[in-house]
Design an enzyme around this catalytic site. Structure first.
Site, PDB file in Angstrom:
ATOM      1  N   THR B 152       0.761  -1.109  -0.173  1.00 34.70           N
ATOM      2  CA  THR B 152      -0.060  -0.126   0.094  1.00 34.70           C
ATOM      3  C   THR B 152       0.939   1.336  -0.047  1.00 34.70           C
ATOM      4  O   THR B 152       1.419   1.589  -0.994  1.00 34.70           O
ATOM      5  CB  THR B 152      -0.941  -0.106   1.308  1.00 34.70           C
ATOM      6  OG1 THR B 152      -0.301  -0.119   2.367  1.00 34.70           O
ATOM      7  CG2 THR B 152      -2.081  -1.134   1.086  1.00 34.70           C
ATOM      8  N   THR B 189      -3.231  -3.137   7.831  1.00 32.11           N
ATOM      9  CA  THR B 189      -2.111  -3.015   7.616  1.00 32.11           C
ATOM     10  C   THR B 189      -1.159  -4.369   7.049  1.00 32.11           C
ATOM     11  O   THR B 189      -0.938  -4.460   5.971  1.00 32.11           O
ATOM     12  CB  THR B 189      -1.042  -2.159   8.658  1.00 32.11           C
ATOM     13  OG1 THR B 189      -1.557  -1.099   8.590  1.00 32.11           O
ATOM     14  CG2 THR B 189       0.314  -2.342   8.038  1.00 32.11           C
TER      15      THR B 189
END
Lengths: 405, 405
Positions: B152, B189
């Site tokens: 990401t 995450t």
């Protein structure tokens, strides 16, 4: 600059409390760095102290002396915390008590010592001793001077003063506090001194100190770091003519408790408002929890989350971060569908996700304020808790990342 | 830039694992944002997942599917975490599993879904569905592509690949991970995917995943915020010709465990090295603790202390902050006089204060390094624990305080 914190220059004197200040040159500032309180002989004193296992020498001594007898003097120095200093630190603190006791004809264990400032460096005894030995100039009316004298890297002094009628008598409450994080280079931080002239029993003063401390100094957090020196002292000089307040049922108990709570909370919140790099004053209220413990766990997890704190700094209504912090607070069987989260009155989370009524515009409007309430309704029980904190800003990193030299 | 983290471009293929990547346009990047793993029919899979009560829809589904049957495919999307999305989020994740299952002739519960990215926004189904329906181009040799496809806001892709001899057979271990904090705007995450072609029983693969996960992904912290989507998957395709490893006593068990531990720790530490704003890679080792729990409590209290982290950022050997963090870790009856604290080999604290042998020069030299070990000897027992973390820099605040827009 501190968030909405006014400087109090005019205090009401508290009958039975005299204060002296001096500049021993521990720090290179124009402000005094020694503050001495003298308490009239009827004064009843109670204290709460840091839970840190590495508590500083003066904290150890304060606790011992408070158990042995009534305090007659408080000796406070800034610029050096006398923490992490081993046996030498203890001996130095005791020597200061001894010398002050002799100079003022009180017993050594009637002195309570307090130090705040750098950790791990020996007290500069050659600077402090002459001041402690000297003929100090005591006065009832230098509370403002004292509030400046206990500052370390606080931006503003913190004071509270109020008079109320109790049993038809005028009762005074005045107090000062200091602290803004555990700050550069490694300040050992929070101190609070609150005095009233009300006549109160020892049992009640101890109970009030512990109960009100829980609802104030033990509910604030800037960075989650508990200092080695945190101390809060409540003194009742018993000089006022009210009938002694000896139990919770005594006439005037609830009025006294109420004004003392106001003092404790004001002085505790002032530390947050002056928190390192603070740009926001944030109230985190957790309600409908099963137990007080879980309400606090959720509140502190949110208050300490660097992601929530940086979002607050950015005035970003990043509700996902609040939700994620609630989720990792370690609460058993948390049912997401009963949780509601509000920014002031704006519902941001309900039924496990973003509230249907939520708009970015409404959230952003609240986040732009400098005072924000995050309210978390757990939907599990009847307990609630409130903590106060700040955001995490570049200012915080700058202050704490600067070298000690 | 990440701290001492090299990009791995050449991976060893793992027999029995094929990968496809695609760009669905969820994020506006050149990198793929969809990664699909296809596992051979003998593959045995185990997973560990976030403990966050607000876990994302795909995490809930993964856990259910893993309990029901063996996985045949993993479907990973970046750019959207599908977390905090309520029932719609669950339905969307299930629909993607359904469609991928039909297109590849497997059962819906043989699919494990993973999402990472923004919290609280619905999955852009119209973008993802066509890709999932399409004829994906699988290959054994695009691990590097996959390592980029799961990023990401990671600065670098993270990969591990190694071959070892076990029972005279060549066994391959390859893996990828992603994550660098719970990042802007609110990334959910950490993901880790590790595969081996070793032949291993289901029991052993589950045990290894949980045990090695404890010693790696569950020992890293950037900011203490546990994401809603953290997942780590260990796959053994059982395509190698080794005699099945079915217990801890099986031939080759310890060799396999050793190389898998290396993979887990490398991939976990890579996340810390690429931590948000990280300028240091810090190992915190607590030893001579009474229990594992107290060793971890001390390690995490130090690792999460904003004051310790900002001192690390400043390369300031501010030992008082480490000592104060140890002191507030909540350990009962901590005897300060038995505690020793070291920066690499430099003793900074002993007998409740600064070590007699300590010099600022020696401390500063260690702190100037980009890899630092803080070793805390509690002198209470025989347990030890290690966690890995980073400093707290302006970069961290900048990354996390930026607006989501």
């Amino acid at each position: 600059m501190p968030v909405n914190l006014n400087v109090l220059e005019q205090f009401h004197a508290v009958k039975g409390i005299e204060i002296a200040t001096a500049n021993a040159g521990i720090k290179q500032t124009e402000r005094p760095d020694i503050v001495v309180f003298k308490l009239s002989e009827h004064t009843r004193t109670a204290g709460i102290f840091t839970q840190n296992a590495f508590c500083a020498a003066p904290v150890t001594i304060c606790k011992q002396h408070l158990q042995q007898t009534q305090a007659r003097m408080l000796l406070i120095n800034t610029g050096n915390a006398n923490a992490g200093t081993g046996q030498t630190g203890f001996d130095n603190a005791m020597e200061l008590c001894q010398v002050l006791a002799e100079a003022n004809s009180v017993a050594v264990n009637e002195i309570l010592p307090f130090s705040t400032g750098v950790i791990g460096e020996p007290l500069p005894m050659q600077k402090i001793l002459p001041v402690v030995k000297s003929n100090l100039n005591f006065s009832e009316s230098i509370w403002f001077d004292a509030s400046r004298g206990i500052m370390t890297t606080d931006i503003q002094p913190k004071g509270f003063s109020k008079q109320v009628e109790i049993q038809g008598e005028t009762i005074t409450v005045s107090g000062i506090s200091k602290g803004s994080g555990m700050i550069k280079p490694n300040m050992a931080t929070m101190l609070g001194f609150i005095a009233t002239d009300a006549t109160v029993s020892q049992e009640i003063i101890e109970q009030l100190c512990s109960e009100l401390g829980e609802q104030s100094f033990n509910r604030i957090t800037v960075d989650g770091d508990t200092s080695t020196n945190d101390s809060c002292i409540l003194m009742a000089t018993c000089e006022a003519q009210n009938k002694p307040i000896e139990s919770e049922k005594s006439e005037g108990y609830s009025e006294l408790k109420s004004v003392l709570l106001e003092a404790f909370q004001f002085l505790a919140q002032a530390i947050v408002r002056d928190g390192e790099g603070a740009t926001k004053f944030v109230t985190i209220q957790v309600e409908a929890a099963k137990t007080q413990r879980e309400a606090l766990d959720v509140a502190y997890t949110v208050a300490h989350s660097p992601l929530v704190k940086t979002a607050l700094f950015a005035s970003d209504a990043n509700w996902g971060r609040i939700l994620a912090a609630v989720g990792r607070a370690g609460i058993d069987d948390l049912d997401l569908h009963h949780i509601e989260i509000y920014l002031d009155d704006v519902c941001i989370v309900e039924k496990g996700g973003r509230a249907a009524s939520y708009t970015e515009e409404a959230g952003s409007k609240v986040m732009a304020q400098d005072e924000i309430q995050i309210r978390i309704h757990l939907g599990r029980g009847k307990e609630s808790e409130t903590v106060w904190t700040t955001d995490l800003s570049h200012g915080y990193v700058t202050i704490n990342a600067e070298y000690r030299t």
